[in-house]
Design a protein around this motif. Structure first.
Motif, PDB file in Angstrom:
ATOM      1  N   ALA A  43       0.829  -1.196   0.000  1.00 58.16           N
ATOM      2  CA  ALA A  43       0.000   0.000   0.000  1.00 58.16           C
ATOM      3  C   ALA A  43       0.862   1.244   0.000  1.00 58.16           C
ATOM      4  N   THR A  44       0.204   2.368  -0.283  1.00 54.22           N
ATOM      5  CA  THR A  44       0.914   3.629  -0.199  1.00 54.22           C
ATOM      6  C   THR A  44       1.202   3.924   1.259  1.00 54.22           C
ATOM      7  N   PRO A  45       2.197   4.739   1.554  1.00 56.61           N
ATOM      8  CA  PRO A  45       2.551   5.012   2.951  1.00 56.61           C
ATOM      9  C   PRO A  45       1.387   5.620   3.724  1.00 56.61           C
ATOM     10  N   ASP A  46       1.259   5.225   4.976  1.00 58.68           N
ATOM     11  CA  ASP A  46       0.240   5.819   5.833  1.00 58.68           C
ATOM     12  C   ASP A  46       0.479   7.322   5.948  1.00 58.68           C
ATOM     13  N   VAL A  47      -0.627   8.079   6.013  1.00 56.84           N
ATOM     14  CA  VAL A  47      -0.495   9.520   6.212  1.00 56.84           C
ATOM     15  C   VAL A  47      -0.956   9.901   7.612  1.00 56.84           C
ATOM     16  N   VAL A  48      -0.953   8.930   8.498  1.00 56.28           N
ATOM     17  CA  VAL A  48      -1.407   9.161   9.866  1.00 56.28           C
ATOM     18  C   VAL A  48      -0.433  10.080  10.595  1.00 56.28           C
ATOM     19  N   ASP A  49      -0.984  11.056  11.298  1.00 58.68           N
ATOM     20  CA  ASP A  49      -0.157  11.976  12.080  1.00 58.68           C
ATOM     21  C   ASP A  49       0.499  11.216  13.227  1.00 58.68           C
ATOM     22  N   ARG A  50       1.801  11.384  13.394  1.00 62.35           N
ATOM     23  CA  ARG A  50       2.528  10.649  14.440  1.00 62.35           C
ATOM     24  C   ARG A  50       2.760  11.492  15.687  1.00 62.35           C
ATOM     25  N   THR A  51       2.218  12.723  15.715  1.00 64.38           N
ATOM     26  CA  THR A  51       2.449  13.588  16.873  1.00 64.38           C
ATOM     27  C   THR A  51       1.218  13.735  17.762  1.00 64.38           C
ATOM     28  N   GLU A  52       0.053  13.338  17.251  1.00 61.23           N
ATOM     29  CA  GLU A  52      -1.172  13.397  18.041  1.00 61.23           C
ATOM     30  C   GLU A  52      -2.184  12.419  17.452  1.00 61.23           C
ATOM     31  N   LEU A  53      -3.128  11.976  18.264  1.00 60.18           N
ATOM     32  CA  LEU A  53      -4.191  11.105  17.790  1.00 60.18           C
ATOM     33  C   LEU A  53      -5.329  11.989  17.300  1.00 60.18           C
ATOM     34  N   ARG A  54      -5.509  12.033  15.984  1.00 59.08           N
ATOM     35  CA  ARG A  54      -6.517  12.908  15.388  1.00 59.08           C
ATOM     36  C   ARG A  54      -7.796  12.097  15.163  1.00 59.08           C
ATOM     37  N   LEU A 242     -21.587  -6.147  14.429  1.00 60.23           N
ATOM     38  CA  LEU A 242     -20.238  -5.952  14.956  1.00 60.23           C
ATOM     39  C   LEU A 242     -19.814  -4.522  14.694  1.00 60.23           C
ATOM     40  N   MET A 243     -19.160  -3.919  15.683  1.00 65.79           N
ATOM     41  CA  MET A 243     -18.711  -2.547  15.558  1.00 65.79           C
ATOM     42  C   MET A 243     -17.187  -2.504  15.601  1.00 65.79           C
ATOM     43  N   SER A 244     -16.616  -1.626  14.803  1.00 67.06           N
ATOM     44  CA  SER A 244     -15.161  -1.522  14.692  1.00 67.06           C
ATOM     45  C   SER A 244     -14.767  -0.056  14.661  1.00 67.06           C
ATOM     46  N   MET A 245     -13.506   0.217  14.357  1.00 65.50           N
ATOM     47  CA  MET A 245     -13.044   1.582  14.118  1.00 65.50           C
ATOM     48  C   MET A 245     -12.835   1.772  12.625  1.00 65.50           C
ATOM     49  N   GLY A 246     -12.945   3.002  12.161  1.00 63.36           N
ATOM     50  CA  GLY A 246     -12.820   3.291  10.744  1.00 63.36           C
ATOM     51  C   GLY A 246     -11.582   4.115  10.443  1.00 63.36           C
ATOM     52  N   ILE A 247     -10.844   3.699   9.395  1.00 59.09           N
ATOM     53  CA  ILE A 247      -9.659   4.430   8.943  1.00 59.09           C
ATOM     54  C   ILE A 247      -9.689   4.504   7.416  1.00 59.09           C
ATOM     55  N   ARG A 248      -8.753   5.238   6.834  1.00 54.36           N
ATOM     56  CA  ARG A 248      -8.664   5.295   5.381  1.00 54.36           C
ATOM     57  C   ARG A 248      -8.150   3.972   4.819  1.00 54.36           C
ATOM     58  N   TYR A 249      -8.456   3.700   3.559  1.00 52.29           N
ATOM     59  CA  TYR A 249      -7.878   2.544   2.894  1.00 52.29           C
ATOM     60  C   TYR A 249      -6.378   2.749   2.701  1.00 52.29           C
ATOM     61  N   ASN A 250      -5.688   1.644   2.489  1.00 55.29           N
ATOM     62  CA  ASN A 250      -4.249   1.666   2.177  1.00 55.29           C
ATOM     63  C   ASN A 250      -3.384   2.195   3.320  1.00 55.29           C
ATOM     64  N   GLU A 251      -3.821   1.932   4.551  1.00 56.27           N
ATOM     65  CA  GLU A 251      -3.012   2.286   5.715  1.00 56.27           C
ATOM     66  C   GLU A 251      -2.865   1.046   6.610  1.00 56.27           C
ATOM     67  N   PRO A 252      -2.185   0.018   6.099  1.00 54.05           N
ATOM     68  CA  PRO A 252      -2.101  -1.250   6.838  1.00 54.05           C
ATOM     69  C   PRO A 252      -1.370  -1.149   8.160  1.00 54.05           C
ATOM     70  N   ASP A 253      -0.312  -0.344   8.244  1.00 56.99           N
ATOM     71  CA  ASP A 253       0.422  -0.227   9.506  1.00 56.99           C
ATOM     72  C   ASP A 253      -0.479   0.347  10.605  1.00 56.99           C
ATOM     73  N   TRP A 254      -1.238   1.342  10.245  1.00 51.23           N
ATOM     74  CA  TRP A 254      -2.156   1.990  11.188  1.00 51.23           C
ATOM     75  C   TRP A 254      -3.220   0.987  11.654  1.00 51.23           C
ATOM     76  N   LYS A 255      -3.729   0.217  10.735  1.00 49.52           N
ATOM     77  CA  LYS A 255      -4.732  -0.791  11.095  1.00 49.52           C
ATOM     78  C   LYS A 255      -4.153  -1.812  12.067  1.00 49.52           C
ATOM     79  N   HIS A 256      -2.952  -2.290  11.795  1.00 47.91           N
ATOM     80  CA  HIS A 256      -2.355  -3.303  12.679  1.00 47.91           C
ATOM     81  C   HIS A 256      -2.085  -2.736  14.067  1.00 47.91           C
ATOM     82  N   ARG A 257      -1.646  -1.485  14.149  1.00 45.78           N
ATOM     83  CA  ARG A 257      -1.403  -0.874  15.462  1.00 45.78           C
ATOM     84  C   ARG A 257      -2.696  -0.787  16.256  1.00 45.78           C
TER      85      ARG A 257
END
Length: 479
Positions: A43-54, A242-257
């Motif tokens: 996947a393309t690199p995650d664009v998740v902010d690493r300085t705060e939980l947004r 079943l309820m889960s959390m939602g994130i953008r597609y193509n962010e596998p590292d974020w999903k695994h964390r």
């Protein structure tokens, strides 16, 4: 996370993001965005902010969230932030049309705490709780939890349209008893679930049919003497989600964390949900009673193996359900045998090993509504969708106890085709404690296939193991 409508947040749910606003709506089936995409390894690199939980959230939608941090999703966000060692920062937007696009989609935030699993607007983490629609009534009203209860024919019933329970009302001829409460609202101004609970308390309604997390919270807040009980599911209408959390597609590292955090902090999250009076279901779909003592740690399924054909010994084995001589003909969601004579039984690890060493054909036999007969060309019919194991074939209903001769012939021919004349193993599954997969595997044995595998864990266990899913539509026998 709001309420599921026709899928967990169905039609309105899709617009409201399928997140459970009254979760009163069912399991989302949105056409926009194409088929459900499973996480991609390259996947393309995650664009998740690493300085705060947004976090993307609604500023006024209790019990889920508000800008004062009083909702259970606010508290769950704090758990995630604690594990990440980051501060929480919210992007506030009402849970109305455009919520996902204007928040997660525009990369203004990285996480939606509650969404119905699965939906097409975003990628899901593993589910972290299971809840259901409920009946709410006064203690002096006796109801069975089923919408077939004759007592309902003399009652005023509150419900939100375009939800699974509204479909059940129509099925049982109770629409004339229905008082309708809006589904799509500005949550800052209107609280339909609260209004329903208040109307049960004041006698305007005899019973309210509502999404459990909403009903439980408003009972706790304004009417603690009311009774809340799960609604019984019926064929073709799903009431638990079943309820889960939602994130953008193509962010596998974020999903695994996030999945690691959900596993690690499960007990803490369950305690938060219980504090908000959320009705929680166990893996068997049974209501979890908060005061029954510590939860037992789930054991490996009895009689399953890890790919080497050796059953896993568990305390459950001694009490395993006996294999019937024929097919299971009813009550398909119930405890199943430890194995199937003549077939190999595997768990998730065993299935993964099988996929590494051979080329199995995965057959999902989860039931799906059939197209009604006698429909005219102008009557639209949309085939249902299902998130299943990536690469699987959904041969819906082929695990029923009895099949019409035409379907039986077509099923056998399709298994011949998919397995290339029996060269490839056939793996049958649906969901945990689903006799349909057992029936289908037994049926394949009767056809003479000698490479038959039964995977009783189904999609739920596969998803919990953080394996890939994809959305598909059912195969149908040719007319």
């Amino acid at each position: 996370m709001r309420e599921p409508t026709r899928g967990p947040r169905g039609g309105a749910a899709r617009r409201r993001l399928t997140i459970v606003a009254a979760l009163c709506a069912g399991a989302l089936s949105m056409a926009a965005g194409g088929a459900l995409r499973a996480q991609e390894i390259t996947a393309t690199p995650d664009v998740v902010d690493r300085t705060e939980l947004r976090v993307c959230a609604d500023p006024g939608n209790l019990p889920y969230s508000n800008d004062k941090g009083e909702g259970f999703e606010n508290r769950i966000a704090e758990i995630v932030a604690e594990e990440l060692g980051l501060p929480v920062r919210y992007t506030w937007f009402p849970q109305t049309i455009g919520f996902v696009r204007r928040t997660l989609g525009e990369k203004r935030c990285d996480l939606i705490i509650g969404v119905a699993a699965t939906n097409e607007l975003m990628q899901n983490t593993n589910p972290y709780y299971n809840s259901t629609y409920v009946m709410v009534h006064r203690k002096d009203v006796a109801l069975s939890g089923s919408l077939s209860d004759p007592a309902l024919k003399d009652m005023a019933i509150g419900v939100q349209p375009r939800t699974p329970v509204a479909s059940l009302l129509a099925r049982h001829g109770l629409l004339s008893h229905m008082k309708s409460y809006p589904l799509i609202v500005d949550t800052r101004l209107e609280k339909p679930a609260r209004a329903m609970i208040a109307d049960v308390e004041n006698g305007t309604l005899d019973v309210a049919l509502a999404w459990g997390p909403l009903a439980g919270y408003w009972i706790r807040e304004i009417a603690p003497d009311l009774v809340m009980e799960p609604i019984e599911a019926e064929a073709g209408v799903r009431v638990a989600f079943l309820m889960s959390m939602g994130i953008r597609y193509n962010e596998p590292d974020w999903k695994h964390r996030l999945n690691r955090i959900l596993r690690k902090r499960k007990d803490d999250i369950d305690a938060i949900l219980a504090a908000y009076n959320v009705p929680l279901l166990d893996r068997k779909g049974q209501l979890i009673k908060p005061a029954t003592g510590p939860k037992a740690k789930p054991a490996k399924e009895a009689g399953q193996d890890t790919g080497k054909g050796t059953p896993v010994p568990t305390a459950k084995t001694a009490n395993a359900i006996a294999e019937p001589a024929g097919y299971r003909m009813d009550d398909y969601r119930a405890p199943v045998p430890a194995g199937l004579a003549g077939a190999r039984t595997v768990d998730v690890d065993g299935l993964l090993a099988l996929r590494e060493s051979e080329e199995p054909v995965l057959i999902d036999v989860f039931p799906a509504a059939r197209k009604p007969e006698g429909r005219t060309p102008d009557q639209i019919w949309r085939e249902p969708k299902r998130a299943t194991i990536k690469g699987a074939h959904w041969l819906a209903n082929m695990g029923l106890g009895a099949l019409p001769e035409r379907e039986e012939t077509a099923f056998r021919a399709e298994l011949e085709r998919l397995s290339d004349g029996g060269k490839h193993p056939l793996v049958f599954f649906c969901e945990p404690e689903c006799w349909m997969s057992w029936n289908a595997a037994k049926r394949a044995l009767s056809y003479g296939f000698d490479k038959v595998v039964w995977y009783p864990g189904g999609v739920a266990r596969w998803s919990e193991a953080d394996q890939l899913l994809e959305e598909t539509r059912p195969w149908r026998p040719s007319e």
